[in-house]
Scaffold this active site. Structure first.
Site, PDB file in Angstrom:
ATOM      1  N   HIS A   1     -29.204 -18.860  54.814  1.00 24.22           N
ATOM      2  CA  HIS A   1     -28.041 -19.266  54.019  1.00 24.22           C
ATOM      3  C   HIS A   1     -28.463 -19.706  52.616  1.00 24.22           C
ATOM      4  O   HIS A   1     -27.867 -19.312  51.615  1.00 24.22           O
ATOM      5  CB  HIS A   1     -27.319 -20.415  54.737  1.00 24.22           C
ATOM      6  CG  HIS A   1     -26.120 -20.928  53.993  1.00 24.22           C
ATOM      7  ND1 HIS A   1     -24.930 -20.242  53.953  1.00 24.22           N
ATOM      8  CD2 HIS A   1     -25.934 -22.046  53.249  1.00 24.22           C
ATOM      9  CE1 HIS A   1     -24.058 -20.928  53.227  1.00 24.22           C
ATOM     10  NE2 HIS A   1     -24.654 -22.030  52.790  1.00 24.22           N
TER      11      HIS A   1
ATOM     12  N   GLU B   1     -27.246 -13.642  58.130  1.00 29.00           N
ATOM     13  CA  GLU B   1     -26.523 -14.886  58.408  1.00 29.00           C
ATOM     14  C   GLU B   1     -25.435 -14.662  59.455  1.00 29.00           C
ATOM     15  O   GLU B   1     -25.251 -15.475  60.370  1.00 29.00           O
ATOM     16  CB  GLU B   1     -25.923 -15.379  57.089  1.00 29.00           C
ATOM     17  CG  GLU B   1     -25.434 -16.810  57.116  1.00 29.00           C
ATOM     18  CD  GLU B   1     -24.861 -17.198  55.767  1.00 29.00           C
ATOM     19  OE1 GLU B   1     -25.009 -18.366  55.413  1.00 29.00           O
ATOM     20  OE2 GLU B   1     -24.258 -16.343  55.079  1.00 29.00           O
TER      21      GLU B   1
ATOM     22  N   ASN C   1     -60.219  -7.910  62.831  1.00 31.07           N
ATOM     23  CA  ASN C   1     -61.419  -7.442  63.523  1.00 31.07           C
ATOM     24  C   ASN C   1     -61.474  -8.009  64.942  1.00 31.07           C
ATOM     25  O   ASN C   1     -61.784  -7.300  65.903  1.00 31.07           O
ATOM     26  CB  ASN C   1     -62.661  -7.863  62.729  1.00 31.07           C
ATOM     27  CG  ASN C   1     -63.915  -7.252  63.293  1.00 31.07           C
ATOM     28  OD1 ASN C   1     -64.136  -6.060  63.203  1.00 31.07           O
ATOM     29  ND2 ASN C   1     -64.747  -8.081  63.898  1.00 31.07           N
TER      30      ASN C   1
END
Length: 707
Positions: free
Chosen positions: A46, A68, A444
């Site tokens: 919002h 929203e 990794n």
């Protein structure tokens, strides 16, 4: 309104809200029943919507508005939280981040096409399941519409013979041709996006064969508030209306069945069909002022967003009330201003040292007393300036939970990320640079370290792998560790690969202990990946990590045990600006060695230097330490033989060496100055400093010297 002055604030706060959205969605994924998390996500969306609209970034506001609506429906339990909804919201956050980055770079926000995401959010609101990775079919559907000949004017149904025959053929298979007139709300800001969403929604229930005006004109917003669509569909008129009215900011959706045999005749916009009142999809919705019964559904569907505004205001007001005292105590400061302040602080330190030398030379007791007081003040001032520049490593760490989630799903692994010590603070310049090295180490561990779930179970390990990200202070350094409980690194595999790649001979690797063999992974171009993946294994990883860390005056090392896991350890200085150093003399030249790299200093006799395998060494407390004669290494002109020989024992990680110098001047606080582009090739020096007498001393880069 002049927005430039607010741009920096908008960008900073937008990134904060995006990070909060990421964190919130991760929390929601783990705990779907926690309403407080949903409320926090809603508040962030919002606020971001309001900020974007205020700054005039309507595409960002459009997407956050749709988010929203979905979040409000989730809060009110009108729809249930599902994996596809979480994935779609994550993709929305990613797109918002790209759009805001575009804005920051001076590019248009709409370089990112979010129409597909907007349509998916609309589909979620209508209760449909979406496939976030599926390509939207609307673009393909719009193409023939774009190619179709444009009608003379909106409101006039003028079909070609081909279009009529297509509709007639469709009718013979039980389908119908529907003429749809869509009217958008007067307040609609992004008409082209709404028209695209309408086309996308219709494509799910049939096939669009024509639009009036043509698709190209719809995309360019070359229409007022209404447009028409010719659709072939097996659905009833009511279903067509419902599909369109579920899209916010659509005011009316009027339909009638096309008779392909009727002669084309220009006509005013069609009146509501008699069957429409019965076809209204939301008969139980609260009555609203409307021109047709289908239009009555629009405010009802859009009500969650409208109703959300006072709720969000109250909620954010409460949050603001809770944080008000903290916010009023803090000020945003541009990093350039802090750099300037640090440089001025450095100049003050240099002049203080200069004054101390003048006081000692001329034996001025009054000046000495004043300088002692000045020394205390400058030390306090320096500490405060340093603290102002320090930021918690959480600014780097908080981006990784989302990355781990995405990579884990991509690899079909089950991995839990644990973060410790995110409050540990580092200099801002260091923080800005360490994100990528840590990212690579984590990837990794995820890709090569942690095994597949079934493999782990077969080894007697828990099905879920553990990856840790840990930060803590060690003296004047910060240590960051990336840990995993995976398969570890096999030193024999590394030896074999190193020989295959021609990095070492078989004899050389045979002489290495396991720890040294494993460190080969940090050499340029070394990779053990059997196949190239998007996660890691392109052969340009660990050496880049090491180079980046060493450019920050840090060090990276690895400890590993086969089938138990690995620990990658990064050691970094707290700050790169003002440090304690030992000043040494080599012939007539003065050099600075960072105190954090020094183990000890000793005075030796020439006969104590031995030669082993053509290399000079000294024996210190039973340890054999190779020595480096600085006069030769630095090509310093020989002026005279010194009466004494001093050795400064330094370390970088596990490596040690003794630097042979002519004189120890003493410990001093120094300000690091960069050497500039002209001297970028001088790898042995990390910078320079201005001494109290105005001379310049080069600062030795110990890590480079010990390679």
């Amino acid at each position: 309104m002049e927005t430039n002055q607010y741009m920096e604030m908008f960008l900073d706060e937008s990134h904060e809200h995006l990070q909060s959205l990421n964190d919130g969605l991760l929390g929601l994924e783990d705990n779907a029943e926690d309403l407080s998390i949903l409320n926090e996500i809603f508040r962030n969306a919002h606020t971001l919507k309001g900020m974007s609209a205020t700054m005039g970034y309507n595409k960002i506001a459009e997407l956050t508005h749709e988010m929203e609506d979905v979040l409000d429906a989730l809060r009110k339990e009108q729809i249930k939280i599902r994996e596809d909804i979480i994935d779609t919201l994550f993709k929305c956050v990613d797109s918002l981040e790209q759009m805001i980055d575009n804005v920051a770079n001076g590019d248009p926000e709409d370089l990112i096409d979010v129409s597909d995401l907007v349509s998916k959010l609309s589909a979620i609101l209508s209760g449909k399941t979406v496939a976030p990775d599926a390509a939207a079919p609307a673009a393909a559907a719009a193409a023939p519409a774009a190619a179709a000949p444009a009608a003379p004017a909106a409101g006039a149904l003028d079909l070609t013979d081909t279009e009529r025959s297509v509709i007639k053929e469709a009718q013979s298979t039980g389908m119908r041709g529907v003429h749809l007139t869509v009217t958008l709300a007067e307040s609609c800001l992004l008409k082209s996006a709404r028209s695209y969403m309408v086309m996308n929604a219709l494509d799910e229930i049939g096939e669009v064969i024509k639009s009036i005006p043509a698709a190209e004109e719809l995309e360019q917003e070359k229409f007022d508030r209404s447009f028409e669509v010719i659709l072939i569909t097996p659905a009833e008129e009511a279903a067509v209306q419902e599909a369109v009215m579920n899209i916010s900011e659509v005011e009316k959706a009027e339909t009638d069945i096309i008779d392909p045999d009727a002669k084309p005749a220009p006509a005013p916009a069609p009146a509501p069909a008699p069957a429409q009142p019965a076809a209204a999809p939301a008969a139980n919705a609260p009555a609203q002022p409307a021109t047709t019964s289908a239009a009555a559904n629009a405010p009802a569907d859009h009500k969650p967003a409208a109703a959300a505004k006072p709720a969000a205001t109250a909620a954010s007001g409460g949050a603001a009330g809770g944080k008000k005292s903290h916010a009023s105590q803090s000020v945003r400061v541009d990093i350039d201003k802090l750099d300037t302040l640090m440089n001025l602080m450095g100049e003050l330190v240099v002049n203080k040292v200069r004054l101390e030398q003048i006081g000692q030379t001329h034996r001025l007791s009054e000046l000495t007393e004043t300088l002692e007081q000045m020394d205390r003040v400058t030390t306090d001032l320096q500490n405060i300036v340093m603290k102002v520049r320090m930021v918690p490593v959480s600014q780097v760490f908080n981006r990784f939970p989302r990355m781990v989630r995405d990579v884990t799903k991509e690899l079909n692994k089950e991995i839990n990320l644990t973060i410790e010590g995110e409050d540990t603070e580092l200099d801002r310049t260091v923080i800005d640079e360490i994100g990528d090295p840590i990212m690579h180490l984590l990837r990794n561990s995820l890709d090569h370290g942690v095994e597949m779930p079934d493999d782990r179970v077969a080894k007697g390990k828990p099905r879920v792998g553990e990856v840790g990200l840990i930060a803590r202070h060690e003296g004047n350094n910060v240590v960051i560790m990336v840990t995993d409980d995976g398969k570890g690194i096999d030193a024999d595999v590394i030896r074999k690969k190193a020989v295959e790649k021609g990095l070492f001979s078989q004899e050389e690797v045979d002489k290495m202990d396991d720890a040294d063999a494993v460190r080969i992974i940090f050499l340029p171009g070394f990779s053990t990946a059997e196949k190239i993946s998007d996660i890691s294994g392109r052969g340009v990883g660990m050496d880049v990590v090491r180079s980046k860390i060493e450019s920050l005056s840090g060090h990276v090392d690895v400890e590993t045990h086969v089938n138990e896991g690995s620990v990658f350890k990064i050691k970094l200085p707290l700050t790169l600006a003002i440090i304690q150093a030992m000043l040494v003399k080599v012939q007539e030249e003065v050099y600075a060695i960072p105190l954090g790299s020094i183990d000890s200093t000793i005075n030796i006799q020439p006969e104590e230097i031995k030669t082993i395998q053509n290399r000079e060494v000294i024996v210190l407390r039973g340890e054999i330490i190779p020595i480096i004669r600085m006069e030769q290494t630095l090509f310093v002109p020989h002026v005279k033989d010194s009466d004494e020989t001093f050795v400064v024992v330094v370390h970088a990680g596990e490596a040690k060496a003794g630097l042979v110098v002519d004189k120890l001047i003493g410990q001093q606080e120094i300000v690091i100055k960069t050497l500039g582009n002209l001297f970028m090739g001088l790898k042995m020096f990390s910078g320079a400093t201005v001494l109290g007498d105005g001379r310049v001393a080069l600062i030795l880069d110990v890590a480079t010297m010990l390679q």
